[in-house]
Enzyme design. Structure first.
Site, PDB file in Angstrom:
ATOM      1  N   THR A   1       0.869  -1.172   0.000  1.00 34.82           N
ATOM      2  CA  THR A   1       0.000   0.000   0.000  1.00 34.82           C
ATOM      3  C   THR A   1       0.901   1.215   0.000  1.00 34.82           C
ATOM      4  O   THR A   1       1.941   1.224   0.643  1.00 34.82           O
ATOM      5  CB  THR A   1      -0.903   0.078   1.248  1.00 34.82           C
ATOM      6  OG1 THR A   1      -0.077   0.165   2.395  1.00 34.82           O
ATOM      7  CG2 THR A   1      -1.801  -1.107   1.368  1.00 34.82           C
TER       8      THR A   1
ATOM      9  N   CYS B   1      -4.912   5.250   7.814  1.00 33.50           N
ATOM     10  CA  CYS B   1      -5.318   3.872   7.522  1.00 33.50           C
ATOM     11  C   CYS B   1      -4.296   2.880   8.069  1.00 33.50           C
ATOM     12  O   CYS B   1      -3.186   3.247   8.432  1.00 33.50           O
ATOM     13  CB  CYS B   1      -5.461   3.656   6.020  1.00 33.50           C
ATOM     14  SG  CYS B   1      -6.796   4.602   5.279  1.00 33.50           S
TER      15      CYS B   1
ATOM     16  N   HIS C   1      -6.111  -2.950   3.389  1.00 34.36           N
ATOM     17  CA  HIS C   1      -5.873  -1.513   3.550  1.00 34.36           C
ATOM     18  C   HIS C   1      -7.108  -0.936   4.252  1.00 34.36           C
ATOM     19  O   HIS C   1      -8.084  -0.550   3.610  1.00 34.36           O
ATOM     20  CB  HIS C   1      -5.666  -0.895   2.158  1.00 34.36           C
ATOM     21  CG  HIS C   1      -5.245   0.536   2.173  1.00 34.36           C
ATOM     22  ND1 HIS C   1      -4.673   1.129   1.081  1.00 34.36           N
ATOM     23  CD2 HIS C   1      -5.292   1.492   3.121  1.00 34.36           C
ATOM     24  CE1 HIS C   1      -4.400   2.399   1.367  1.00 34.36           C
ATOM     25  NE2 HIS C   1      -4.781   2.642   2.600  1.00 34.36           N
TER      26      HIS C   1
END
Lengths: 163, 204
Positions: free
Chosen positions: A28, A34, A51
């Protein structure tokens, strides 16, 4: 945007709310509040990555990767189908930063995300092998599921760690 | 959320009016002309956000939209590091462009954001016929995508796509480059569409 960090064609970059289980490299890019949750099964060189954007799904199931609770069960279910058992899985948790200065709390949900993910792991009895959460800095995460697994975390301040 | 061409045009025009006011105030502040692109309006699936927002180190000044639309979403002024340093230099009359971001730059970024976004929201609110006010600003100087995630998490809890208005601003001297983004929440998005429908009604 060019995302050729891996230099490998097979690598999969997961956007917000996405999840993936497999043997190929995954990552990611630009992780803020996040969480990148990685579940790793060394025996099968298999990993799952989600994610995660928010702590609670409140019954919303159309995109399981988006929330801590649904992401955890979706990853476990898919890895289970591939033959993994809970006892062979370890976890890596990265992200959950507080990106904004001078901010009212609403933008800094990183900490709540990290707490939610760790609570779910504890419920499932999954050991956290490596954790890098909180702080004020964005991160990118790359993971190679082969063998023990290989992890690279690049931070926005230019520092980089490899495990 | 699919936008038809008419909706796209009308929303772009809406963003255009806000961005034009913001550009004018920046231009007055710098005493130099600012050029702007016509706003692009896109409904972006959150999973694809990383294809639209880069990962460069960027200063982002973020305001929540308040007023008659409770928690109406966010507006963001985003500027690359170099631009922030240029702007501080311009305002203070200093010239050192090859330095790290300091507290003065942070204050300058916030002040510039404040002035531009106040103008942006004033103009767009007038068009909607409602009161919209910016919250106190929040600042991040980090990977742009990482900062954006926190904002998207606030507006896309119940939905899987966000409406993003993006306008780019440039100036030759000083060399300045930046963008304005607006991310309305679901409620404000509905209000925007209602406004569009009203605009479509035939004159009687």
């Amino acid at each position: 945007m060019e995302n050729n960090f891996f230099g490998e064609e097979t690598a999969i970059i997961l956007g917000l709310g996405e999840l993936q289980v497999g043997k190929c490299p995954m990552g990611t890019i630009g992780l803020g509040s996040c969480i990148a949750l990685i579940l790793h099964d060394q025996r099968r060189s298999l990993a799952g990555l989600a994610h995660i954007m928010l702590p609670e799904s409140r019954g919303d199931t159309d995109r399981p990767g988006k929330f801590a609770d649904t992401a955890m069960s979706a990853l476990l279910e898919e890895m289970g189908k591939a033959g993994s058992t809970k006892s062979s899985i370890t976890a890596i948790v990265v992200g959950g930063a507080s990106m904004f200065e001078f901010s009212a709390n609403s933008l800094n949900i990183g900490e709540r995300n990290a707490t939610a993910v760790k609570e779910r792991l504890q419920e499932q009895g999954i050991r956290i092998e490596h954790e890098e959460t909180g702080g004020k800095v964005g991160r990118s995460v790359y993971y190679w599921p082969e063998g023990k697994g290989r992890l690279i975390i690049k931070r926005a301040d230019g520092t980089c760690i490899a495990l | 959320m699919e936008l038809d061409p008419f909706q796209k045009d009308a929303l772009a025009e809406f963003g255009n009016i806000g961005a034009a006011h913001a550009a004018t105030s920046l231009s007055q502040m710098l005493m130099s002309p600012i050029e702007m692109t016509v706003p692009e309006v896109q409904a972006i699936d959150i999973a694809n956000l990383h294809n639209y927002i880069n990962n460069e180190i960027t200063a982002m000044v973020v305001f929540q939209i308040q007023g008659e639309v409770a928690d109406g979403g966010y507006v963001v002024v985003s500027m690359p590091r170099e631009t922030v340093i240029q702007l501080t230099n311009q305002m203070l009359g200093t010239t050192d462009a090859d330095r790290d971001i300091n507290e003065m730059d942070q204050s300058a970024a916030i002040e510039i954001g404040n002035i531009m976004i106040s103008a942006f929201l004033d103009a767009t609110a007038e068009l909607l016929g409602i009161v919209m006010l910016p919250s106190p600003p929040a600042l991040a100087i980090d990977m742009a995508h990482a900062a954006f995630e926190s904002i998207v998490a606030q507006v896309a809890g119940d939905v899987n796509d966000v409406l993003i208005f993006n306008t780019e601003l440039t100036s030759e001297a000083p060399p300045v480059y930046g963008s304005i983004y607006m991310l309305p929440n679901a409620e404000l998005t509905q209000q925007l569409f209602l406004m569009l429908e009203r605009m479509m009604e035939p004159l009687s």
